[in-house]
Write an enzyme that holds these catalytic residues in place. Structure first.
Site, mmCIF file in Angstrom:
data_model
loop_
_atom_site.group_PDB
_atom_site.id
_atom_site.type_symbol
_atom_site.label_atom_id
_atom_site.label_comp_id
_atom_site.label_asym_id
_atom_site.label_seq_id
_atom_site.Cartn_x
_atom_site.Cartn_y
_atom_site.Cartn_z
ATOM 1 N N HIS A 56 47.295 34.822 41.789
ATOM 2 C CA HIS A 56 46.564 33.602 41.858
ATOM 3 C C HIS A 56 47.821 32.315 42.011
ATOM 4 C CE1 HIS A 56 42.534 34.880 40.848
ATOM 5 N NE2 HIS A 56 43.217 35.802 40.103
ATOM 6 N N ASN A 129 36.111 34.401 39.029
ATOM 7 C CA ASN A 129 36.420 34.684 40.462
ATOM 8 C C ASN A 129 35.371 34.132 41.094
ATOM 9 O OD1 ASN A 129 39.027 35.530 40.500
ATOM 10 N ND2 ASN A 129 38.197 37.806 40.373
#
Ligand code: NDP
Length: 503
Positions: A56, A129
C-alpha cells in the site's frame, strides 16, 4: 512556537541571513563547515524519506465525516454509532497494494480503503480493501504472497512465473483472483469503487450480546472501472489519475460519499453457517445475510500537506473502540500484530502522537513513556506505572468485551482445500458477471498468464475450470492449451495437479 512566518529561520528558530550563497573562503570556495545553515539544510534533506510502506505504498487521502443514518444501537455499544444523526470526523486513505510509491494508479491490483474514525472513545480504524475477500486465509502465507506480486529477486522485474506459480499453488485465492482480473481490478477512480472490511468483526452491546459483522461501503458515485486496455493506456497518460481525480473532485466541491451497510450474523447462525464465517476468502451471500444500512461517509476536505497527513497516516485493524472487536479470522489476527509493528518500523514507537494518528475527540491517558520523538509532555510528573495511588488513570472494567469460547488443541491446523473453495468464484462468474464482464475477465487473464510458463498456465486454467467449466475452457482457448488436458488436470487432487505440473 511564536507565530511569525515572515522571517526565514533554521529549524531551531535562528534567523537566516542568506539562503542563496554558502559561506566560503573567498568567492571560489571551498565551503566552510561553519555554515551551520547549509549543514543543517543538507543533513535534513538527506533524511527526508521514511521507509516506504512494504504494501500500500502509493496512496491518496482526504478528510470528511461519517453520519449515522439508521439505528444500530441494539447491535453495538460503540458511541459513534449510538444515534441517528451523530457525526464523527474521519480520514480515509486509498491506495494500490503491490506497486512502489511512484507506481501508476491504474495498475491491476486490489485497492486499500482505510478509514480512521476520530471517536470520543478513541480512534477506530476500519482497514479494508475494495474487494470483499482476500487471496489467503492464513497470515503465515502473506509475506510469500507479497513477494510474488512484487519484483523478482534477480531481475528486479515483475515476474508472471512467480505470480502464477504461487497463486496456482494456493487455490483458495481463486475467488479474489477472479475479482482482481475482472474490470474491478482496475477502478476508474477511488471515488468509483466500494470499500469492504473483508474480515468479519465482532459488535457487542452493553449487556454482552455479540454479533459477527461485515462492512460494505457502497460508492454513491457508482462503480466505474477501466477496461484492461484503458488501464494500460492510463499508466502512460496519467500515472496519478486516481490521486488527481480525488483531489480535484474535493477541490471543486464535488464531495464523494459512500453508504455504509453491514451484514450481521448471530453467533448461533455462525455456528451452523454453510461457509466458515471467519474465512476471508468467502463472502456471506446477500440472500443469506441481507445488508442493513448504517450511515453515510462523506469526504469534503483535501489534506493541506501530503507527508503530514497522508504519508504519516497509520491505520491498524487493531484500533478498536468499545462495542467493536476482532473475530477469530486468522488473517485478521495476523494483521492485528503486523500493522502496529510495521508503523513502529516506518514512523517510530511514538507514531500514535503524530497529529493525523492521535486521538482528537478522546483523551489519551496511557502509562507509555519516553521513546524516540516523544513530542508531547510525556505524562509530565504524573505516575508512570499501574497500579498507583497517585490518581493516575485507571482501567474501566465497564468496557470489557464479552468472553467467547475458543478452546481447541494448539497445533498448526491445516485448512483442507475443498470444493467449497471454488463455489463463490464460480457463482461470481456465472450469476453476477454479464457476458461483457466475462469477456473482459478472460482477456485480462489471458494477457497476464501468457507471460507464465505453460505448466503454470495449465495448473491455473484447471483451477478456473474447477470454479466453472466455461471459465476454465475459455482461458484454455485463449492460451492455446489442450481443453481435454485442462479437464483432466482439473479432475486431479491439488497434490496430483502440483506433481503433474512440476518442472
Ligand atoms: P448478489 O447478486 O446479491 O451481489 C453481487 C455483488 O457482487 C454485488 O455486491 C456487486 O456489487 C458485486 N459485483 C458485481 N460485479 C462484481 C465483480 N466483477 N467483482 C466483484 N464483485 C462484483 O450476490 P451474492 O451476495 O449472492 O454473491 C455472489 C457473488 O458476488 C459472490 O460470490 C461474490 O463473488 C460477489 N460479491 C458478493 C458480495 C457479498 O458481500 N455477498 C460483495 C461483493 C461481491 P455492487 O452492488 O457494488 O454492484
Amino acid at each position: 512556537m511564536k507565530d511569525d512566518n515572515k522571517t526565514l529561520t533554521t529549524g531551531f528558530g535562528m534567523p537566516v541571513d542568506d539562503d542563496l550563497n554558502s559561506v566560503t573562503a573567498g568567492p571560489q570556495g571551498p565551503v566552510l563547515v561553519q555554515d551551520i545553515h547549509l549543514i543543517e539544510k543538507l543533513a535534513h534533506f538527506d533524511r527526508e524519506r521514511i521507509p516506504e510502506r512494504v504494501v500500500h505504498a502509493k496512496g491518496a487521502g482526504a478528510h470528511g465525516y461519517f453520519e449515522v443514518t439508521h439505528d444500530v444501537s441494539r447491535y453495538t455499544r460503540a458511541k459513534f454509532l449510538s444515534e441517528v444523526g451523530k457525526r464523527t470526523d474521519v480520514f480515509l486513505r486509498f491506495s494500490t497494494v503491490g506497486g512502489e510509491k511512484g507506481s501508476a494508479d491504474s495498475e491491476r491490483d486490489p485497492r486499500g480503503f482505510a478509514v480512521k474514525f476520530y471517536t470520543e472513545e478513541g480512534n477506530y480504524d476500519m482497514v479494508g480493501n475494495n474487494t470483499p475477500v482476500f487471496f489467503l486465509r492464513d497470515p503465515l502465507k502473506f509475506p510469500d504472497f507479497i513477494h510474488t506480486q512484487k519484483r523478482h529477486p534477480a531481475t528486479n522485474l515483475k515476474d508472471p512465473d512467480m505470480f502464477w506459480d504461487f497463486l496456482s499453488l494456493t487455490p483458495e485465492s481463486i475467488h479474489q483472483v477472479t475479482i482482481l482480473f475482472s474490470d474491478r481490478g482496475t477502478p476508474r477512480a477511488y471515488r468509483h469503487m466500494n470499500g469492504y472490511s473483508s474480515h468479519t468483526f465482532m459488535w457487542y452491546t452493553h449487556s454482552g450480546e455479540y454479533y459477527w459483522v461485515k462492512y460494505h461501503f457502497k460508492t454513491e458515485q457508482g462503480v466505474a472501472n477501466f477496461t484492461g486496455e484503458e488501464a494500460d493506456r492510463m499508466r502512460a497518460e496519467d500515472p496519478d489519475c486516481a490521486t488527481r481525480d480525488l483531489h480535484e473532485a474535493i477541490a471543486r466541491g464535488d464531495h464523494p460519499s459512500w453508504r455504509l451497510e453491514v451484514q450481521i450474523m448471530t453467533p448461533e447462525q455462525a455456528r451452523s453457517y454453510r461457509y466458515d464465517p471467519f474465512d476471508v476468502t468467502k463472502v456471506w451471500p446477500h440472500a443469506d445475510v441481507p445488508p442493513i444500512p448504517v450511515g453515510r461517509l462523506v469526504l469534503n476536505r483535501n489534506p493541506e500537506n501530503y507527508f503530514a497527513e497522508v504519508e504519516q497516516a497509520a491505520f491498524s485493524p487493531g484500533n478498536f473502540v468499545p462495542g467493536i472487536g476482532p473475530s477469530p479470522d486468522k488473517m485478521l489476527q495476523g494483521r492485528l500484530f503486523s500493522y502496529h509493528d510495521t508503523h513502529r518500523h516506518r514512523l517510530g514507537s511514538n507514531y500514535h502522537l503524530i497529529p493525523i494518528n492521535a486521538p482528537r475527540a478522546a483523551a489519551m491517558n496511557s502509562y507509555q513513556r519516553d521513546g524516540a520523538m516523544r513530542t508531547d509532555g510525556n505524562g509530565g510528573g504524573g505516575p508512570n506505572y499501574w497500579p498507583n495511588s497517585f490518581s493516575g488513570p485507571a482501567p474501566d472494567s465497564g468496557v470489557t468485551p464479552p468472553p467467547i469460547d475458543v478452546a481447541g488443541m494448539a497445533a498448526r491446523h491445516a485448512y483442507v482445500l475443498g470444493d467449497v473453495d471454488f463455489v463463490q468464484a464460480g457463482e461470481l462468474y456465472r450469476a453476477v458477471m454479464s457476458e461483457a464482464d466475462r469477456d473482459h475477465l478472460i482477456r485480462n487473464l489471458v494477457g497476464h498468464l501468457r507471460g507464465a510458463k505453460r505448466r503454470l498456465q495449465l495448473r491455473q486454467a484447471a483451477l478456473f475450470f474447477k470454479a466453472e467449466e466455461d471459465y476454465g475452457l475459455r482461458v484454455a482457448r485463449g492460451l492455446e492449451l489442450d481443453p481435454e488436458e485442462v479437464r483432466r488436470v482439473a479432475a486431479m487432487t491439488q497434490e496430483e495437479r502440483v506433481a503433474f505440473t512440476a518442472e
